[in-house]
Design a protein around this motif. Structure first.
Motif, mmCIF file in Angstrom:
data_model
loop_
_atom_site.group_PDB
_atom_site.id
_atom_site.type_symbol
_atom_site.label_atom_id
_atom_site.label_comp_id
_atom_site.label_asym_id
_atom_site.label_seq_id
_atom_site.Cartn_x
_atom_site.Cartn_y
_atom_site.Cartn_z
ATOM 1 N N UNK A 1 -29.326 41.659 -26.727
ATOM 2 C CA UNK A 1 -29.675 43.039 -27.085
ATOM 3 C C UNK A 1 -31.081 43.168 -27.669
ATOM 4 N N UNK A 2 -31.612 42.108 -28.257
ATOM 5 C CA UNK A 2 -32.917 42.194 -28.916
ATOM 6 C C UNK A 2 -33.835 41.090 -28.407
ATOM 7 N N UNK B 1 -41.035 47.477 -31.425
ATOM 8 C CA UNK B 1 -40.535 48.729 -30.842
ATOM 9 C C UNK B 1 -39.452 49.347 -31.718
ATOM 10 N N UNK B 2 -39.135 50.613 -31.505
ATOM 11 C CA UNK B 2 -38.040 51.248 -32.262
ATOM 12 C C UNK B 2 -36.704 50.569 -31.947
ATOM 13 N N UNK B 3 -35.702 50.734 -32.791
ATOM 14 C CA UNK B 3 -34.370 50.149 -32.524
ATOM 15 C C UNK B 3 -33.812 50.657 -31.194
ATOM 16 N N UNK B 4 -33.221 49.729 -30.446
ATOM 17 C CA UNK B 4 -32.626 50.100 -29.174
ATOM 18 C C UNK B 4 -33.595 50.125 -28.011
ATOM 19 N N UNK B 5 -34.872 49.779 -28.265
ATOM 20 C CA UNK B 5 -35.884 49.771 -27.209
ATOM 21 C C UNK B 5 -36.346 48.332 -26.992
ATOM 22 N N UNK B 6 -36.365 47.918 -25.737
ATOM 23 C CA UNK B 6 -36.775 46.557 -25.383
ATOM 24 C C UNK B 6 -38.249 46.567 -24.971
ATOM 25 N N UNK B 7 -39.019 45.637 -25.523
ATOM 26 C CA UNK B 7 -40.430 45.520 -25.172
ATOM 27 C C UNK B 7 -40.600 44.472 -24.084
ATOM 28 N N UNK B 8 -41.255 44.878 -22.980
ATOM 29 C CA UNK B 8 -41.538 43.970 -21.870
ATOM 30 C C UNK B 8 -43.044 43.904 -21.686
ATOM 31 N N UNK B 9 -43.606 42.708 -21.761
ATOM 32 C CA UNK B 9 -45.053 42.510 -21.674
ATOM 33 C C UNK B 9 -45.358 41.783 -20.374
ATOM 34 N N UNK B 10 -46.172 42.398 -19.552
ATOM 35 C CA UNK B 10 -46.600 41.797 -18.282
ATOM 36 C C UNK B 10 -48.046 41.337 -18.458
ATOM 37 N N UNK B 11 -48.280 40.053 -18.342
ATOM 38 C CA UNK B 11 -49.581 39.525 -18.737
ATOM 39 C C UNK B 11 -50.067 38.444 -17.785
ATOM 40 N N UNK B 12 -51.384 38.294 -17.734
ATOM 41 C CA UNK B 12 -51.987 37.136 -17.075
ATOM 42 C C UNK B 12 -52.002 35.993 -18.090
ATOM 43 N N UNK C 1 -36.114 55.063 -20.832
ATOM 44 C CA UNK C 1 -36.403 55.326 -22.241
ATOM 45 C C UNK C 1 -36.067 54.125 -23.124
ATOM 46 N N UNK C 2 -35.312 53.187 -22.582
ATOM 47 C CA UNK C 2 -34.910 52.013 -23.371
ATOM 48 C C UNK C 2 -35.905 50.857 -23.241
ATOM 49 N N UNK C 3 -37.015 51.084 -22.498
ATOM 50 C CA UNK C 3 -37.964 50.002 -22.281
ATOM 51 C C UNK C 3 -39.394 50.472 -22.559
ATOM 52 N N UNK C 4 -40.142 49.611 -23.204
ATOM 53 C CA UNK C 4 -41.588 49.789 -23.362
ATOM 54 C C UNK C 4 -42.277 48.694 -22.553
ATOM 55 N N UNK C 5 -43.086 49.099 -21.584
ATOM 56 C CA UNK C 5 -43.756 48.130 -20.724
ATOM 57 C C UNK C 5 -45.256 48.139 -21.038
ATOM 58 N N UNK C 6 -45.781 46.966 -21.364
ATOM 59 C CA UNK C 6 -47.202 46.820 -21.677
ATOM 60 C C UNK C 6 -47.843 45.867 -20.666
ATOM 61 N N UNK C 7 -49.109 46.111 -20.395
ATOM 62 C CA UNK C 7 -49.857 45.251 -19.471
ATOM 63 C C UNK C 7 -51.044 44.630 -20.209
ATOM 64 N N UNK C 8 -51.202 43.333 -20.042
ATOM 65 C CA UNK C 8 -52.322 42.615 -20.648
ATOM 66 C C UNK C 8 -53.150 41.969 -19.540
ATOM 67 N N UNK D 1 -33.211 49.725 -14.062
ATOM 68 C CA UNK D 1 -34.116 49.972 -15.190
ATOM 69 C C UNK D 1 -34.589 51.430 -15.217
ATOM 70 N N UNK D 2 -34.888 51.983 -14.045
ATOM 71 C CA UNK D 2 -35.473 53.324 -13.993
ATOM 72 C C UNK D 2 -34.536 54.383 -14.563
ATOM 73 N N UNK D 3 -33.215 54.209 -14.388
ATOM 74 C CA UNK D 3 -32.268 55.191 -14.920
ATOM 75 C C UNK D 3 -32.209 55.159 -16.442
#
Length: 952
Positions: free
Chosen positions: A153-154, A209-220, A186-193, A181-183
Motif C-alpha cells: 500500500x505504501x 505524497x498525500x496519504x493514499x497516493x502512490x508516487x511513481x518516478x520515471x527517471x534516466x 488520482x491515486x498516483x503522482x507521476x514524476x519525470x527526471x 491505472x487510468x481509472x
C-alpha cells in the motif's frame, strides 16, 4: 545482393559497392545482409579484399563487426587471413572503442547457458523469441507496477529507463492508456527526471505524497547518484542506458541504447530503501548480469580526443609523441583514434605537420572550450564580431538551452518556439543567439521564469552560459586580445557584431571541416564520409520555413527550400543508418572559400579550366565552350572543390591570403596595435561577405550585436566557479583553474617557436630620458642580439644599453630585487595600471617593505591566477602604509602602496618556461606563489622578455 557481394569478392569490383550502398540506404536492405551460401557480409568481404574506405563506410552505417560467416570467421579474421594489416588495425581500433558486453540474448544463452537449468533456459529462450532484446519491455514494467501497487500500500516506486521516449511512453500508459491505472489516476503522482527536461517542478519529487497516493518516478540514470529520494521503496531497473559515443573514424556521434554495467546495476539496486527496507526488480536475466561490463566504458574511449591531445602536447615530455604518452593511461585509447584526433588538429591549423603546436594551438590551450569553438571565438575577435559569437560558442560548449517538453503533444509547440527565434535566417545558431538575448531582456523585466516556461528554455542553462561568457571574455582580456580601453577594446572588437554575414564567417572558420553540400539533383545533403545526411529533428531547418504542418516528404522539401548549397553544422549524430546533423546554418560559397581549408594552400590549389576541363566533340556551341574556359577550380581540401570565374577566383585567393596572414599576425601578437593595412583587410572581407549574403537573398536581422546586460553578482560568482565539463566534453580533459597548474597550461620543452621565423625589433624599455627617480630603472635591461630570442639555456650577455652601464644610484652595491605578485582577477590589475597603486596580503608587506629600504630597486611582476600570462611589471615606488583601498573587494588585503608601471603587455608563460628559480626549489617562474622572490639573474632574464616585439 548476393550477386553484388560475389562480384566484389571474385572480381575485386569496388564499383559494385555503389549498388550495395544504394540497396542498404534506399531499399531497406540490412547492412549486415549475409550471402545466402557463405553467410559472409559486405563488411567481411571488404575486409578480406582490403577495401579500407568501404570498411569505414560500412562501420559508419552500423555494420556489426562481431558477425560470423559460415566458417566461423569475423570481419577481422577475414582481414588477417588475407593479409590486410591496415584493415586489421582499423577493426581492432573500432572494436576497442565500441566496447563489449552487448551480445544479444540468444548468443548469451548459446555461449553461457550451461549454467542455467533446462527449464530456465527454455523459458528465457521463449521470452526473447517473443520480445526484441534491443528494446525496453514496457508491458512487463506495467505488469510489475500493477503487482507492486496491489501487493503493497505504501512506498514510492523508482523506474530506471534509458531515455525521453521511454519515459513519456510509460507516463502516457499509466495516466491514460492502461485502465488499471487510468481509472484511478488520482491515486498516483507521476514524476519525470531527465537532464534535458525543465527543472522548475522537479523539486516536488522530493516531497512525500498525500496519504493514499502512490508516487511513481520515471527517471534516466540521473537518479543513480545525482538525486536521492528518501521514500523510494521499490526500484524497477530496465537495465538500459543511452550512452553517447564518438566514432573517430567517421567523426559521427552516436547515442546508443546499451546495457548498463554491473557497477550501475548495483548502484540502482542501492536506490531501493535508502531509509527503509526495499526491493529491486531487474528486468534482465542473471545470465545478462554476469556478462555485463564491470564498469561503464571510460569516456577516454568514447569521446572526441582533440582537446585532450592539444593539452597532452603541453604536458608530455620533450621527445614523447602524443600517441605514446596517452598509451600510458590505465585504459588507453586505440592509437588509430589518437592519430585521427591529431590529424583533425592539423586540419584546423592547431598543429603543424610535425605535431608541434602552432601559434593558434597555444591560444586554444588557454581557452576552456573545445578547439573548434576556441578558433571560432578567436576569429570573431579578428573579424570584430565577438559578442554574438561568444554567446553561440558558450551555448554549443555547454548544452542546448531548449528543454524537452513533458508531454509528447507539446513537441510541435516546442519546435515553433525555436522557429520564432530564427528571424528568417535558416540558422540554428541564430536561434541560440536570439533565445539568449530574449532571456536576458525577460530577466531584466522580471519575468524570467515565465519566459523560460513559455519557450521551453532551461533557466539554469542560461545562467551557466552567462558565467561561461564572463570567463571566456576574461581569458581573452588576459591574453591581450581584448583591451581595457583604446584600440581592441570591447567596442572595437564588436564593430561588426551587427553584421550576420560576418558572424557566420567566424562560425564557418571554427566549424570547418563540419560542412555539408546540397545535392540539388537528388535533394539530399552530402558530406565527405556520408552519402546521405538528414537534418536532426530539433533543427529549424528540418522543415520548410514558416510551414506549421510538415509535408509528407519533409526532408526533401526542407533541402529544396535552402537558399544556398552549403551548410555548417556543430555535430553529426547517428541513431539509425542515416546520420543527422545538429545546429546548422546555411552559408554562402564565398564564405566557404575564404574561411575553410588550411591557412596555407598548396601551389596547385587554383587550377585553370584547361587543366581539368573535359573536352566534348559533340558540342558545337562556341558560347558554351567560351563560358567553360573562364571557369577555374579552387581545391581547398580533398573534398571541398569550388568552381569560380577565373578572374574572381584570383581575387578571392588574394583576399583569402591576406585574411590568413592577418589572422596569423594577431595570433602572434594579440596586444599589438592594428595597422591601416589590417583594418583595410577586414573592411574588404566584410564588404565581400555582405554583398554575397545579399545576392543570395539571405536576410540581415537587426539587434544581433546588442551587448548583454551587466552581469549580476551571483552570475560573476557562477563564472568564477564554472568548470568546462559538460555532456559534450570528456571528463578526462585538462582543466585550467589556478596557478598551481598554470605550468601545465603553457609548458613547452623547447624554445618558443612562436617568433623564430620573424625578425624582431628591440624596444628599449628604460633607456629614454628619465627623471632622477627613474634612473635606477636603467640597470634593468641588457641589450640582446636583434635576430634571436633568449635561449632556454642562457640569456643574452651583451653589454647593457645606454647609460645603464653606469649606476646613477648612490647605493651601487645593493642588488635589484624581483617579486611575483599574484592577482585573483584581471580587474585588480587594470585598477593598478590606472591608479598606480597596489595592495598585497599582510604576510607580504614586511618582506616588501624590507626589500624596498635595503635594495636599489624592487620590481614586481604581475600575473592573474589561471590566466597563463604575466600581465606586465612595475617598480615599487613607496613603502606600504596602513591606509587600505576600497577598490579591492577582499578584506584580506593590507595597505596600499605606489607602483610605477613599466610594461603593461601580457606575455604567455611559454616564453618563460626555460627560467627556473633557485630560490623556489628550481621550479619554473610561472608557478611561483604570491610574493615569491626571484633570484636576481632569473628576474632580470624574465624582464628581458618584454624587449622582444614581433615585427610584421
Amino acid at each position: 545482393m548476393d550477386s553484388c557481394l560475389s562480384d566484389i569478392w571474385l572480381h575485386k569490383d569496388t564499383d559494385a559497392f555503389a549498388q550495395v550502398f544504394h540497396l542498404i540506404l534506399t531499399e531497406n536492405v540490412s547492412v549486415d545482409y549475409r550471402h545466402s551460401e557463405t553467410s559472409a557480409t559486405a563488411l567481411m568481404i571488404a575486409s578480406g579484399r582490403g577495401f579500407l574506405s568501404q570498411v569505414e563506410q560500412l562501420i559508419s552505417m552500423g555494420a556489426n563487426i562481431h558477425c560470423r560467416s559460415s566458417n566461423g570467421w569475423m570481419a577481422v579474421d577475414w582481414a588477417r587471413r588475407f593479409g590486410q594489416t591496415e584493415v586489421v588495425d582499423l577493426l581492432e581500433s573500432y572494436s576497442a572503442s565500441a566496447g563489449f558486453g552487448n551480445l544479444d540474448e540468444s548468443s548469451l544463452v548459446r555461449a553461457s547457458g550451461s549454467a542455467l537449468s533446462a527449464e530456465d533456459r527454455e523459458l528465457l529462450t521463449a521470452y526473447h523469441h517473443s520480445f526484441d532484446d534491443e528494446k525496453v519491455d514496457l508491458d512487463l514494467i506495467m505488469h510489475l507496477l500493477y503487482n507492486i501497487c496491489h501487493s503493497s500500500e505504501t512506498g514510492a516506486i523508482l523506474v530506471f529507463l534509458p531515455g525521453y521516449d521511454e519515459i513519456v511512453s510509460l507516463k502516457d500508459r499509466i495516466l491514460f492508456d492502461d485502465r488499471r491505472f487510468a481509472d484511478n489516476a488520482h491515486r498516483y503522482q507521476v514524476f519525470m527526471l531527465h537532464s534535458n527536461m525543465q527543472t522548475l517542478d522537479q523539486k516536488k519529487v522530493l516531497k512525500s505524497p498525500p496519504p493514499g497516493v502512490r508516487k511513481i518516478i520515471l527517471s534516466t540514470n540521473i537518479a543513480e547518484t545525482s538525486i536521492t529520494v528518501n521514500d523510494v521503496v521499490f526500484v524497477i531497473d530496465s537495465g538500459k542506458v543511452k550512452e553517447k559515443s564518438f566514432d573517430a573514424l567517421s567523426c559521427v556521434t552516436m547515442l546508443k541504447m546499451v546495457w548498463i554495467s554491473k557497477a550501475s546495476a548495483i548502484q540502482r539496486k542501492g536506490r531501493a530503501g535508502r531509509c527503509q527496507p526495499g526491493v529491486c526488480f531487474h528486468v534482465f536475466s542473471r545470465l545478462r548480469f554476469e556478462n555485463m561490463l564491470e564498469f561503464q566504458t571510460p569516456e577516454l574511449l568514447r569521446m572526441p580526443l582533440q582537446e585532450l591531445c592539444l593539452h597532452t602536447k603541453l604536458l608530455a615530455p620533450v621527445n614523447c609523441p602524443v600517441v605514446d604518452f596517452l598509451m600510458k593511461a590505465p585504459d588507453p585509447p586505440p592509437a588509430l583514434i589518437v592519430k585521427n584526433a591529431l590529424q583533425m588538429l592539423k586540419t584546423i591549423d592547431a598543429m603543424d605537420p610535425w605535431e608541434d603546436l602552432t601559434e593558434l594551438g597555444y591560444h586554444l590551450t588557454e581557452l576552456p572550450v573545445e578547439p573548434h569553438l576556441g578558433k571560432m571565438v578567436l576569429c570573431a575577435v579578428v573579424l570584430k564580431c565577438l559578442d554574438p559569437v561568444l554567446t553561440i560558442a558558450c551555448a554549443l560548449a555547454y548544452r542546448d538551452p531548449f528543454v524537452l517538453p513533458t508531454l509528447a503533444s507539446q513537441k510541435r509547440a516546442a519546435m515553433l518556439c525555436r522557429k520564432r527565434f530564427t528571424a528568417g535566417t535558416f540558422s540554428d545558431h541564430m536561434v541560440l543567439l536570439r533565445a539568449f538575448q530574449a532571456w536576458q531582456k525577460a530577466r531584466s523585466d522580471g519575468w524570467e521564469r515565465a519566459f523560460c516556461e513559455k519557450n521551453f528554455l532551461s533557466q539554469a542553462t542560461m545562467q551557466i552560459i552567462v558565467g561561461m561568457r564572463t570567463q571566456l571574455l576574461g581569458q581573452l582580456r588576459a591574453s591581450g586580445f581584448v583591451r581595457a580601453r583604446g584600440a581592441a577594446d570591447i567596442r572595437d572588437v564588436n564593430a561588426n557584431s551587427e553584421n550576420w554575414a560576418v558572424v557566420k564567417a567566424a562560425l564557418v572558420a571554427g566549424m570547418y571541416p563540419n560542412l555539408v553540400h546540397v545535392d540539388r539533383a537528388s535533394l539530399v545533403l552530402t558530406s565527405p564520409k556520408e552519402k546521405k545526411v538528414r537534418f536532426h529533428p530539433t533543427s529549424v531547418l528540418s522543415q520548410p520555413q514558416y510551414k506549421k504542418i510538415p509535408p509528407v516528404n519533409g526532408q526533401a522539401a526542407a533541402v529544396e527550400a535552402l537558399p544556398t548549397d552549403w551548410l555548417i553544422y556543430d555535430e553529426m549524430t547517428r541513431a539509425h543508418r542515416i546520420a543527422n546533423i545538429r545546429c546548422c546554418s546555411v552559408v554562402t560559397p564565398i564564405t566557404v572559400a575564404l574561411f575553410c581549408g588550411p591557412a596555407r594552400l598548396p601551389s596547385n590549389a587554383l587550377q585553370a579550366s584547361s587543366s581539368y576541363r573535359v573536352s566534348s566533340d559533340s558540342s558545337d556551341s562556341e558560347m558554351e565552350d567560351r563560358k567553360t574556359s573562364n571557369v577555374s577550380l579552387l581545391k581547398l581540401d580533398e573534398w571541398l572543390h569550388l568552381k569560380l570565374d577565373s578572374e574572381a577566383a584570383g581575387l578571392l585567393l588574394q583576399l583569402r591570403q591576406k585574411w590568413h596572414s592577418l589572422f596569423l599576425r594577431r595570433m602572434r601578437a594579440p596586444s599589438k596595435s592594428w595597422s591601416q593595412v589590417d583594418e583595410a583587410t577586414v573592411r574588404a572581407v566584410v564588404a565581400v561577405l555582405t554583398a554575397e549574403e545579399q545576392s543570395a537573398g539571405l536576410q540581415q536581422p537587426s539587434g544581433i550585436g546588442q551587448r548583454p546586460r551587466p552581469v549580476a553578482a551571483e552570475d560573476r560568482l557562477l563564472a568564477s566557479t564554472w568548470k568546462p565539463t559538460n555532456t559534450r566534453r570528456s571528463t578526462a580533459e585538462t582543466e585550467l583553474s589556478d596557478s598551481s597548474n598554470a605550468e601545465k597550461v603553457l609548458m613547452r620543452s623547447a624554445c618558443p617557436r612562436l617568433h623564430q621565423p620573424k625578425k624582431y625589433k628591440q624596444r628599449s624599455i628604460l633607456c629614454s630620458s628619465q627623471t632622477s627617480d627613474d634612473r635606477s630603472d636603467q640597470s634593468l635591461v641588457k641589450s640582446a642580439d636583434r635576430s634571436s630570442f633568449p635561449s632556454r639555456c642562457a640569456s643574452p650577455s651583451s653589454p647593457v644599453c645606454g647609460k645603464a652601464s653606469k649606476s646613477p644610484s648612490p647605493r651601487q652595491n645593493v642588488p635589484v630585487r624581483y617579486f611575483i605578485m599574484k592577482s585573483s582577477n584581471l580587474q585588480n590589475i587594470e585598477i593598478s595600471q590606472q591608479k598606480g597603486v597596489w595592495s598585497t596580503t599582510p604576510s607580504n608587506e614586511q618582506k616588501l617593505n624590507r626589500a624596498f629600504w635595503k635594495s636599489n630597486t624592487v620590481y614586481l611582476i604581475f600575473s592573474v591566477q589561471g590566466s597563463g600570462h604575466f600581465q606586465g611589471f612595475a617598480r615599487m615606488s613607496s613603502t606600504i602604509g596602513y591606509e587600505k583601498s576600497q577598490d579591492w573587494g577582499s578584506a584580506a588585503f593590507g595597505g596600499v602602496f605606489k607602483v610605477k608601471w613599466i610594461r603593461k603587455e601580457s606575455i604567455p608563460f611559454r616564453f618563460a618556461h626555460h627560467l627556473l628559480n633557485p630560490w623556489n626549489d628550481n621550479k619554473k617562474v610561472q608557478i611561483s606563489r604570491d610574493g615569491q622572490e626571484l633570484e636576481p639573474q632569473v628576474g632580470e632574464q624574465l624582464l628581458q622578455l618584454w624587449n622582444y616585439i614581433p615585427l610584421e
